[in-house]
Scaffold this motif. Structure first.
Motif, PDB file in Angstrom:
ATOM      1  N   PRO A   1      -5.269  18.803  74.925  1.00  0.00           N
ATOM      2  CA  PRO A   1      -4.647  19.164  73.643  1.00  0.00           C
ATOM      3  C   PRO A   1      -5.468  20.180  72.856  1.00  0.00           C
ATOM      4  CG  PRO A   1      -5.659  16.996  73.505  1.00  0.00           C
ATOM      5  CD  PRO A   1      -5.715  17.396  74.942  1.00  0.00           C
ATOM      6  N   LEU A   2      -4.814  20.771  71.874  1.00  0.00           N
ATOM      7  CA  LEU A   2      -5.452  21.762  71.017  1.00  0.00           C
ATOM      8  C   LEU A   2      -6.424  21.106  70.045  1.00  0.00           C
ATOM      9  CD1 LEU A   2      -5.543  24.690  69.875  1.00  0.00           C
ATOM     10  CD2 LEU A   2      -3.583  24.074  68.456  1.00  0.00           C
ATOM     11  N   LEU A   3      -6.082  19.894  69.590  1.00  0.00           N
ATOM     12  CA  LEU A   3      -6.888  19.199  68.586  1.00  0.00           C
ATOM     13  C   LEU A   3      -6.601  17.707  68.683  1.00  0.00           C
ATOM     14  CD1 LEU A   3      -7.511  20.216  64.922  1.00  0.00           C
ATOM     15  CD2 LEU A   3      -6.411  18.011  65.344  1.00  0.00           C
ATOM     16  N   MET A   4      -7.565  16.874  68.241  1.00  0.00           N
ATOM     17  CA  MET A   4      -7.383  15.423  68.254  1.00  0.00           C
ATOM     18  C   MET A   4      -7.586  14.844  66.861  1.00  0.00           C
ATOM     19  SD  MET A   4      -9.360  14.200  71.732  1.00  0.00           S
ATOM     20  CE  MET A   4      -8.863  12.483  71.507  1.00  0.00           C
ATOM     21  N   LEU A   5      -6.693  13.922  66.480  1.00  0.00           N
ATOM     22  CA  LEU A   5      -6.884  13.063  65.318  1.00  0.00           C
ATOM     23  C   LEU A   5      -7.270  11.699  65.880  1.00  0.00           C
ATOM     24  CD1 LEU A   5      -3.784  14.007  63.133  1.00  0.00           C
ATOM     25  CD2 LEU A   5      -6.174  14.521  62.626  1.00  0.00           C
ATOM     26  N   LEU A   6      -8.489  11.262  65.618  1.00  0.00           N
ATOM     27  CA  LEU A   6      -9.047  10.118  66.326  1.00  0.00           C
ATOM     28  C   LEU A   6      -9.457   9.012  65.359  1.00  0.00           C
ATOM     29  CD1 LEU A   6      -9.909   9.250  69.205  1.00  0.00           C
ATOM     30  CD2 LEU A   6     -12.100  10.366  68.783  1.00  0.00           C
ATOM     31  N   ASP A   7      -8.762   7.877  65.427  1.00  0.00           N
ATOM     32  CA  ASP A   7      -9.112   6.729  64.594  1.00  0.00           C
ATOM     33  C   ASP A   7     -10.393   6.085  65.124  1.00  0.00           C
ATOM     34  OD1 ASP A   7      -8.760   4.796  62.570  1.00  0.00           O
ATOM     35  OD2 ASP A   7      -7.862   3.413  64.009  1.00  0.00           O
ATOM     36  N   VAL A   8     -11.223   5.572  64.229  1.00  0.00           N
ATOM     37  CA  VAL A   8     -12.481   4.959  64.649  1.00  0.00           C
ATOM     38  C   VAL A   8     -12.258   3.562  65.213  1.00  0.00           C
ATOM     39  CG1 VAL A   8     -14.689   4.046  63.847  1.00  0.00           C
ATOM     40  CG2 VAL A   8     -13.929   6.310  63.112  1.00  0.00           C
ATOM     41  N   MET A   9     -11.526   2.718  64.477  1.00  0.00           N
ATOM     42  CA  MET A   9     -11.369   1.316  64.866  1.00  0.00           C
ATOM     43  C   MET A   9     -10.157   1.143  65.775  1.00  0.00           C
ATOM     44  SD  MET A   9     -13.979   0.065  63.432  1.00  0.00           S
ATOM     45  CE  MET A   9     -13.697  -1.688  63.632  1.00  0.00           C
ATOM     46  N   MET A  10     -10.365   1.336  67.078  1.00  0.00           N
ATOM     47  CA  MET A  10      -9.295   1.170  68.065  1.00  0.00           C
ATOM     48  C   MET A  10      -9.726   0.169  69.125  1.00  0.00           C
ATOM     49  SD  MET A  10      -7.770   4.974  68.835  1.00  0.00           S
ATOM     50  CE  MET A  10      -9.360   5.630  69.372  1.00  0.00           C
ATOM     51  N   PRO A  11      -8.754  -0.511  69.758  1.00  0.00           N
ATOM     52  CA  PRO A  11      -9.102  -1.431  70.844  1.00  0.00           C
ATOM     53  C   PRO A  11      -9.556  -0.691  72.097  1.00  0.00           C
ATOM     54  CG  PRO A  11      -6.716  -1.297  70.565  1.00  0.00           C
ATOM     55  CD  PRO A  11      -7.320  -0.537  69.428  1.00  0.00           C
ATOM     56  N   LYS A  12     -10.206  -1.433  72.982  1.00  0.00           N
ATOM     57  CA  LYS A  12     -10.692  -0.972  74.292  1.00  0.00           C
ATOM     58  C   LYS A  12     -11.883  -0.024  74.164  1.00  0.00           C
ATOM     59  CE  LYS A  12      -6.358  -1.800  76.697  1.00  0.00           C
ATOM     60  NZ  LYS A  12      -5.303  -1.273  77.593  1.00  0.00           N
ATOM     61  N   LYS A  13     -11.709   1.089  73.450  1.00  0.00           N
ATOM     62  CA  LYS A  13     -12.830   1.977  73.149  1.00  0.00           C
ATOM     63  C   LYS A  13     -12.646   2.505  71.734  1.00  0.00           C
ATOM     64  CE  LYS A  13     -14.245   3.615  77.717  1.00  0.00           C
ATOM     65  NZ  LYS A  13     -14.587   4.793  78.553  1.00  0.00           N
ATOM     66  N   ASP A  14     -13.712   2.400  70.917  1.00  0.00           N
ATOM     67  CA  ASP A  14     -13.572   2.884  69.544  1.00  0.00           C
ATOM     68  C   ASP A  14     -13.659   4.405  69.502  1.00  0.00           C
ATOM     69  OD1 ASP A  14     -16.328   3.766  69.273  1.00  0.00           O
ATOM     70  OD2 ASP A  14     -16.885   1.669  69.023  1.00  0.00           O
ATOM     71  N   GLY A  15     -13.331   4.958  68.335  1.00  0.00           N
ATOM     72  CA  GLY A  15     -13.285   6.405  68.200  1.00  0.00           C
ATOM     73  C   GLY A  15     -14.625   7.082  68.407  1.00  0.00           C
ATOM     74  N   PHE A  16     -15.711   6.434  67.987  1.00  0.00           N
ATOM     75  CA  PHE A  16     -17.037   7.017  68.185  1.00  0.00           C
ATOM     76  C   PHE A  16     -17.334   7.183  69.680  1.00  0.00           C
ATOM     77  CE2 PHE A  16     -18.230   4.891  63.974  1.00  0.00           C
ATOM     78  CZ  PHE A  16     -17.995   6.051  63.251  1.00  0.00           C
ATOM     79  N   THR A  17     -17.008   6.145  70.458  1.00  0.00           N
ATOM     80  CA  THR A  17     -17.248   6.199  71.901  1.00  0.00           C
ATOM     81  C   THR A  17     -16.406   7.284  72.557  1.00  0.00           C
ATOM     82  OG1 THR A  17     -17.736   3.823  71.946  1.00  0.00           O
ATOM     83  CG2 THR A  17     -17.183   4.868  74.047  1.00  0.00           C
ATOM     84  N   VAL A  18     -15.136   7.361  72.149  1.00  0.00           N
ATOM     85  CA  VAL A  18     -14.249   8.384  72.705  1.00  0.00           C
ATOM     86  C   VAL A  18     -14.779   9.778  72.385  1.00  0.00           C
ATOM     87  CG1 VAL A  18     -11.933   9.386  72.602  1.00  0.00           C
ATOM     88  CG2 VAL A  18     -12.210   6.898  72.631  1.00  0.00           C
ATOM     89  N   CYS A  19     -15.187   9.980  71.144  1.00  0.00           N
ATOM     90  CA  CYS A  19     -15.709  11.281  70.730  1.00  0.00           C
ATOM     91  C   CYS A  19     -16.946  11.658  71.547  1.00  0.00           C
ATOM     92  CB  CYS A  19     -16.042  11.256  69.237  1.00  0.00           C
ATOM     93  SG  CYS A  19     -16.572  12.849  68.556  1.00  0.00           S
ATOM     94  N   LYS A  20     -17.854  10.709  71.740  1.00  0.00           N
ATOM     95  CA  LYS A  20     -19.068  10.973  72.519  1.00  0.00           C
ATOM     96  C   LYS A  20     -18.721  11.399  73.941  1.00  0.00           C
ATOM     97  CE  LYS A  20     -22.272   7.798  70.183  1.00  0.00           C
ATOM     98  NZ  LYS A  20     -23.049   6.540  70.347  1.00  0.00           N
ATOM     99  N   GLU A  21     -17.784  10.678  74.577  1.00  0.00           N
ATOM    100  CA  GLU A  21     -17.425  10.989  75.963  1.00  0.00           C
ATOM    101  C   GLU A  21     -16.769  12.366  76.071  1.00  0.00           C
ATOM    102  OE1 GLU A  21     -15.477   7.981  78.241  1.00  0.00           O
ATOM    103  OE2 GLU A  21     -16.580   6.340  77.290  1.00  0.00           O
ATOM    104  N   ILE A  22     -15.920  12.690  75.107  1.00  0.00           N
ATOM    105  CA  ILE A  22     -15.251  13.990  75.141  1.00  0.00           C
ATOM    106  C   ILE A  22     -16.258  15.114  74.935  1.00  0.00           C
ATOM    107  CG2 ILE A  22     -13.664  15.480  73.846  1.00  0.00           C
ATOM    108  CD1 ILE A  22     -11.859  13.051  73.497  1.00  0.00           C
ATOM    109  N   ARG A  23     -17.222  14.899  74.060  1.00  0.00           N
ATOM    110  CA  ARG A  23     -18.209  15.941  73.776  1.00  0.00           C
ATOM    111  C   ARG A  23     -19.120  16.244  74.972  1.00  0.00           C
ATOM    112  NH1 ARG A  23     -15.482  18.091  71.013  1.00  0.00           N
ATOM    113  NH2 ARG A  23     -15.459  18.213  68.736  1.00  0.00           N
ATOM    114  N   GLU A  24     -19.118  15.390  75.973  1.00  0.00           N
ATOM    115  CA  GLU A  24     -19.909  15.662  77.171  1.00  0.00           C
ATOM    116  C   GLU A  24     -19.335  16.830  77.968  1.00  0.00           C
ATOM    117  OE1 GLU A  24     -20.061  12.061  79.364  1.00  0.00           O
ATOM    118  OE2 GLU A  24     -21.330  11.001  77.912  1.00  0.00           O
ATOM    119  N   THR A  25     -18.027  17.087  77.798  1.00  0.00           N
ATOM    120  CA  THR A  25     -17.383  18.122  78.613  1.00  0.00           C
ATOM    121  C   THR A  25     -16.551  19.115  77.816  1.00  0.00           C
ATOM    122  OG1 THR A  25     -15.445  16.703  78.991  1.00  0.00           O
ATOM    123  CG2 THR A  25     -17.243  16.576  80.603  1.00  0.00           C
TER     124      THR A  25
END
Length: 245
Positions: free
Chosen positions: A62-86
């Motif tokens: 996607p062009l941009l992400m709106l990412l909530d912090v408090m989500m099930p399975k993986k929180d927004g901080f974790t998702v952001c960290k993983e995406i920033r790796e690539t």
């Protein structure tokens, strides 16, 4: 530049990817934000948890992400960290947490902006516009590429890749596909396509369009498993349709 809230040509290049990923476990917020981003000309992608957000990010780019912090399975901080790796995709964190520590953490791990609930949809769209204005592409780095799930079209070398396989098209077939895929959901009449692809000086029969569309479909070999389609609008013309995701 940004005109009337819609993506337009940027200096030195164009952004043709219109997918915007919204990840939140609140259906009400998802519905509201989806409605607003659609009005702004985006194609919303919906994720209800962190794992789904990562999966959709990898598939749709996607062009941009709106990412909530408090989500099930993986929180927004974790998702952001993983995406920033690539990836350097713009990420706006959306959360009910308003503490300075949470904001600082979100920005430190790579978020581009941070919005605290409750918020107004207008504020969210203003933040999106502000972040996208930073995506100005330097001269010499023009990228004339359209991407949809399973489809990549590069106008620089007239290359079409469908589910990782190159497809050979004639110049007119390519230009029809480029025009339709650049404007998902928009219906083009036969006259529209004739004028845009063949030019206003062309005096041929409008059935020429039907013939080229038929050949284009045959070469692409669209199946029900595709995430998009070239639809016939009977009595009118054709449109490129992205299926619900």
């Amino acid at each position: 530049m940004w005109i009337n809230g819609n993506i337009r040509e940027l200096r030195g290049g164009r952004i043709l990817n219109k997918y915007l990923l919204i990840a939140d476990d609140n259906d009400g917020i998802l519905d509201i934000l989806s409605t607003y981003v659609t009005k702004e000309g985006f194609l919303p992608l919906i994720a209800h948890d962190g794992e789904e957000a990562l999966k959709m990010f990898k598939e749709y780019k996607p062009l941009l992400m709106l990412l909530d912090v408090m989500m099930p399975k993986k929180d927004g901080f974790t998702v952001c960290k993983e995406i920033r790796e690539t990836s350097t995709i713009p990420i706006i964190m959306v959360t009910a947490k308003g503490e300075d520590g949470d904001r600082i953490m979100g920005l430190d791990i790579g978020a581009d902006d941070y919005i605290v609930k409750p918020f107004s949809p207008g504020e969210v769209m203003a933040r999106i516009r502000a972040v996208l204005r930073r995506l100005d592409i330097p001269e010499g780095q023009r990228e004339d590429i359209i991407c949809h799930p399973g489809l990549k079209i590069n106008i620089s070398d007239y290359e079409v890749i469908i589910y990782e396989k190159p497809v050979s098209l004639t110049k007119k077939e390519f230009e029809i596909l480029w025009l339709l895929a650049s404007n998902p959901g928009k219906v083009f009449s036969r006259d529209n396509l004739l004028n845009s692809v063949w030019g206003y000086e062309y005096f041929g029969d409008a059935r020429t369009v039907d013939t080229h569309i038929k050949r284009l479909r045959s070469k692409i070999n669209i199946s029900e498993t595709f995430s998009w389609d070239i639809k016939t609008i009977w009595g009118v013309g054709y449109k490129f349709e992205v299926k619900n995701v």
